[in-house]
Design an enzyme around this catalytic site. Structure first.
Site, PDB file in Angstrom:
ATOM      1  N   THR A  19      -4.228  -2.947  -1.047  1.00  0.00           N
ATOM      2  CA  THR A  19      -4.784  -2.519   0.236  1.00  0.00           C
ATOM      3  C   THR A  19      -6.290  -2.740   0.195  1.00  0.00           C
ATOM      4  O   THR A  19      -6.935  -2.434  -0.811  1.00  0.00           O
ATOM      5  CB  THR A  19      -4.510  -1.047   0.603  1.00  0.00           C
ATOM      6  N   HIS A  31     -10.206  -7.321  11.444  1.00  0.00           N
ATOM      7  CA  HIS A  31      -9.343  -8.063  10.516  1.00  0.00           C
ATOM      8  C   HIS A  31     -10.054  -9.171   9.759  1.00  0.00           C
ATOM      9  O   HIS A  31      -9.462  -9.743   8.835  1.00  0.00           O
ATOM     10  CB  HIS A  31      -8.122  -8.596  11.269  1.00  0.00           C
ATOM     11  N   ASP A  89      -8.191  -1.031   1.760  1.00  0.00           N
ATOM     12  CA  ASP A  89      -8.791   0.307   1.892  1.00  0.00           C
ATOM     13  C   ASP A  89      -9.066   0.985   0.545  1.00  0.00           C
ATOM     14  O   ASP A  89      -9.800   1.973   0.487  1.00  0.00           O
ATOM     15  CB  ASP A  89      -7.872   1.216   2.722  1.00  0.00           C
ATOM     16  N   GLY A  91     -10.828   1.408   7.017  1.00  0.00           N
ATOM     17  CA  GLY A  91     -10.812   2.600   6.164  1.00  0.00           C
ATOM     18  C   GLY A  91     -10.226   3.741   6.962  1.00  0.00           C
ATOM     19  O   GLY A  91     -10.960   4.459   7.638  1.00  0.00           O
ATOM     20  N   GLY A 138       0.840  -1.187   0.000  1.00  0.00           N
ATOM     21  CA  GLY A 138       0.000   0.000   0.000  1.00  0.00           C
ATOM     22  C   GLY A 138       0.877   1.238   0.000  1.00  0.00           C
ATOM     23  O   GLY A 138       2.072   1.167  -0.330  1.00  0.00           O
TER      24      GLY A 138
HETATM   25  O1  F6P Z   1      -4.361  -0.288   5.680  1.00  0.00           O
HETATM   26  C1  F6P Z   1      -5.109  -1.393   5.847  1.00  0.00           C
HETATM   27  C2  F6P Z   1      -5.589  -1.542   7.237  1.00  0.00           C
HETATM   28  O2  F6P Z   1      -6.360  -2.696   7.191  1.00  0.00           O
HETATM   29  C3  F6P Z   1      -6.334  -0.339   7.814  1.00  0.00           C
HETATM   30  O3  F6P Z   1      -7.644  -0.219   7.369  1.00  0.00           O
HETATM   31  C4  F6P Z   1      -6.220  -0.583   9.294  1.00  0.00           C
HETATM   32  O4  F6P Z   1      -6.310   0.626  10.013  1.00  0.00           O
HETATM   33  C5  F6P Z   1      -4.878  -1.168   9.419  1.00  0.00           C
HETATM   34  O5  F6P Z   1      -4.564  -1.777   8.181  1.00  0.00           O
HETATM   35  C6  F6P Z   1      -4.763  -2.164  10.549  1.00  0.00           C
HETATM   36  O6  F6P Z   1      -3.469  -2.672  10.604  1.00  0.00           O
HETATM   37  P1  F6P Z   1      -2.941  -3.761  11.619  1.00  0.00           P
HETATM   38  O7  F6P Z   1      -2.771  -5.005  10.840  1.00  0.00           O
HETATM   39  O8  F6P Z   1      -1.645  -3.259  12.106  1.00  0.00           O
HETATM   40  O9  F6P Z   1      -3.939  -3.921  12.717  1.00  0.00           O
END
Ligand code: F6P
Length: 361
Positions: free
Chosen positions: A138, A285, A140, A183, A115
């Protein structure tokens, strides 16, 4: 004969393995060698973390979620936190070691799947002389210069399925259900899943919201004998004059703060204002997991194969992009210039408004 290295960086997204599959096969067809660097750049620092990838190593991985190479969003080699002997954290730049090892290992180019954060790192390596090709990943969907990133369609489909399920329980209990989706900077997942999943309210980072408007919409529903409402909120959304809700300090080595909590906050505000049974749900997730949808698989396979054609053409420091249904090469610098935000004049936003969805404005 070329020697290609591939890495997956940042948060995972469904489709990463499909890109790897396409790169391995497209390179093998040309008689080129492919290596995978585990956990972002770890393979450039430790030979045990660099794996040779043959077609037999990637059998059927196009359908699998996650990444066979592993990933990290704490792996910026230009600012790597390390503890010194006194136990203090120091930020060091190990990019020269990586450049040296990239050359020593005899690589001709590096396909970086990532990303905005990972592509920014890749672009910096390109400026140091690494032949880099970027692949936009990504859930997002917030990278500029490409109509889509892979992973987004799967995340939207997961969120839409969740909304379908939330409807029946909200209806049984005459409740407001607030569903928080991912997001950070843009509301693409909230917008697409909210429209497709029958949301009454969609709250996105692009439109700071007014809680009174949200409550008005819920009351309107009740006046029309619909005693339950569904609110979809992107993790990066915020109330007018308010700020983004995070989980406190960022993690060591991670550039961004961890977002989360806006869903419960909105639920509480609705409860306080309306004395209405309200519950919140964080999809989190789940949206990043599982097998990629057919759309994402195909897109990821196309991206991987197009990246290999870009190596052949020598189009380095560029990212493969989907523009008007075609594979195109765009400068990485242009893709990471900013985040791609929801266009408030787009037909998707107009559609949402036309079918009665409130954005809290
Ligand atoms: O950038 C993608 C994303 O899924 C975001 O929407 C979210 O804030 C972040 O990653 C979460 O990341 P991590 O895997 O560190 O919890």
């Amino acid at each position: 004969m070329k020697k290609v290295v591939i890495s997956t960086g940042g948060g995972d997204a469904p489709g990463l393995n499909a890109v790897i599959y396409a790169v391995v096969h497209a390179c093998n067809k040309r008689g080129w060698e492919v290596y995978g660097s585990r956990n972002g750049y770890a393979g450039f620092l430790d030979i045990d973390e660099m794996v040779r990838l043959m077609p037999r190593d990637v059998t059927e991985i196009y359908a699998a979620g996650g990444t066979i190479l592993g990933s990290t969003n704490k792996g910026n080699p230009f600012s790597k936190p390390v503890k010194n002997l006194a136990g203090e954290v120091q930020i060091i730049d190990i990019s020269d070691t990586i450049m040296r090892n990239y050359k020593r290992m005899g690589f001709d180019c590096h396909i970086a799947i990532g990303g905005d954060g990972s592509l920014e790192i890749a672009h910096r390596f390109a400026q140091l002389g690494m032949n880099v090709i970027g692949v936009p990943k990504t859930i997002d969907n917030d990278l500029l210069m490409t109509d889509r990133t892979f992973g987004f369609d799967t995340a939207v489909s997961t969120a839409t399925n969740a909304l379908d399920k939330v409807h029946s329980t909200a209806k049984s209990h005459d409740r407001v259900m607030v569903v928080e989706v991912m997001g950070r900077d843009s509301g693409w997942i909230a917008l697409y899943s909210g429209i497709s999943g029958g949301a009454d309210v969609i709250l996105i980072p692009e439109i700071p919201f007014d809680l009174e408007k949200v409550c008005e919409k819920i009351s309107d529903n009740e006046l029309r004998d619909k005693d339950y409402s569904i609110v979809v909120v992107a993790e990066g959304a915020r109330a007018e004059g308010g700020s983004i809700i995070s989980k406190g300090e960022g993690e060591l080595g991670r550039q961004e703060v961890l977002l989360g909590g806006i869903g419960e906050w909105v639920a509480q505000q609705i409860r306080n204002r309306m004395d209405k049974d309200t519950r919140s749900l964080v999809l989190g997730h789940l949206q990043r997991g599982g097998s990629p949808t057919t759309f994402d698989r195909l897109l990821a396979l196309r991206f991987g194969a197009a990246a290999v054609r870009m190596i052949e053409a020598g189009t380095f420091d560029h990212m493969v992009a989907l523009v008007s249904s075609r594979m195109t090469a765009v400068p990485i610098a242009d893709a990471i210039r900013n985040r791609k935000r929801v266009d408030l004049a787009s037909d998707k936003v107009l559609t949402a408004r036309d079918i009665g969805i409130c954005f809290g404005d």
